[in-house]
Scaffold this active site. Sequence first.
Site, PDB file in Angstrom:
ATOM      1  N   ARG A   1       0.861  -1.186   0.000  1.00  0.00           N
ATOM      2  CA  ARG A   1       0.000   0.000   0.000  1.00  0.00           C
ATOM      3  C   ARG A   1       0.898   1.236   0.000  1.00  0.00           C
ATOM      4  O   ARG A   1       1.525   1.567   0.998  1.00  0.00           O
ATOM      5  CB  ARG A   1      -0.873  -0.033   1.265  1.00  0.00           C
TER       6      ARG A   1
ATOM      7  N   HIS B   1      -3.143   4.346   5.241  1.00  0.00           N
ATOM      8  CA  HIS B   1      -4.325   3.478   5.361  1.00  0.00           C
ATOM      9  C   HIS B   1      -5.561   4.171   4.813  1.00  0.00           C
ATOM     10  O   HIS B   1      -6.317   3.607   4.026  1.00  0.00           O
ATOM     11  CB  HIS B   1      -4.521   3.100   6.833  1.00  0.00           C
TER      12      HIS B   1
ATOM     13  N   TYR C   1       4.709   4.645  11.371  1.00  0.00           N
ATOM     14  CA  TYR C   1       5.019   3.211  11.519  1.00  0.00           C
ATOM     15  C   TYR C   1       5.802   2.618  10.345  1.00  0.00           C
ATOM     16  O   TYR C   1       6.072   1.418  10.333  1.00  0.00           O
ATOM     17  CB  TYR C   1       3.732   2.402  11.733  1.00  0.00           C
TER      18      TYR C   1
END
Length: 364
Positions: free
Chosen positions: A261, A265, A274
Amino acid sequence: MSHHQVAGLLPAPVPVRFVAEDGTAVDPPAGYRAPADEQLAEAYRRMVLGRRFDRQATALTKQGRLAVYPSSMGQEACQVAGVLALGADDWLFPTYRDCVALVARGLDPVEVLTLLRGDWHCGYDPAATRVAPQCTPLATQTVHAVGMAEALRRKGEDAVVMAFVGDGGTSEGDFHEALNFAGVLRSPVVFFVQNNKYAISVPLARQTAAPALAYKGVGYGVRSEQVDGNDLVAVLSVLTEAVRHAREGGGPFLVEAHTYRMDAHTNADDATRYRDDEEVERWAAADPLARLETYLRDRGLLDAAGVTAAREAAEAFAARVRDGLNADPETDPYELFDHVYADPTPQLREQRELLAAELTAPEE
């Protein structure tokens, strides 16, 4: 179950691949055939359109036209291949991240995005499109997909169901229940796991100790495979085989695609908390769209004119999306109660009456 039977369920030890990161062809494992040239050319056009659609939808969130948008940039090979492997009568059960797949299937882009701007149910007609509502609760759609597969079989329909699910969804109980039911019932369903390495901010190593998610099918008697999810040629080849297997009575099939990805998100997520830039740049070098373009050019299946035509078509499509989302929707508050139950429950009728009283009450 014999050792031979177990071996027949196991995925390849490394992900199936037809095209390397630099676009050059590699020898695939035995048992998989390259898709037809015209199908690859069509996949390229849909991937170009899908990426432009994704960029446009992301921009619309910044303009306040969408409440939220979960990007699938970097996962276009999975999104498009999943759709191209299915027939018109087959069903697709998508997640919230699969807008590009829905657009590739031919759904109206404004209807696809309707849910994400908080308007009118799922936005499109599932029965007419054979696409279930996009599912936000993780993995619940996998159980629904098995139920649909059983319903179609009992009705005598020669149809396959494909359930998209993310890597995080494979840690949910519903996913395992769906695999178990499908394995026992030998349901004509394909579970397509897009492993993009993060369940929001949780890396894969924090949610499973399995060598690959593809191995999760073996314990349920489900044939499984893993594939390079940024290699459109490989993903389409493997999914085509999985759909054939399910359609011809071989039972369910689990495919794990290793992809990434590229964006956060959703637009509400800060991915820099992260993962680092070096990781993102490393995956950018394996861009599925650039890889397929190079592969097609090298084989004489795509030229500069074809690239330009695909991009121009994508720009026209993006303009249509903008125009559709810039128009304020005509809303009817009473539609909240439509398409919930064929025969409204007493609670639903009471809620409708309360709304009517509020809407018709004189202003103080």
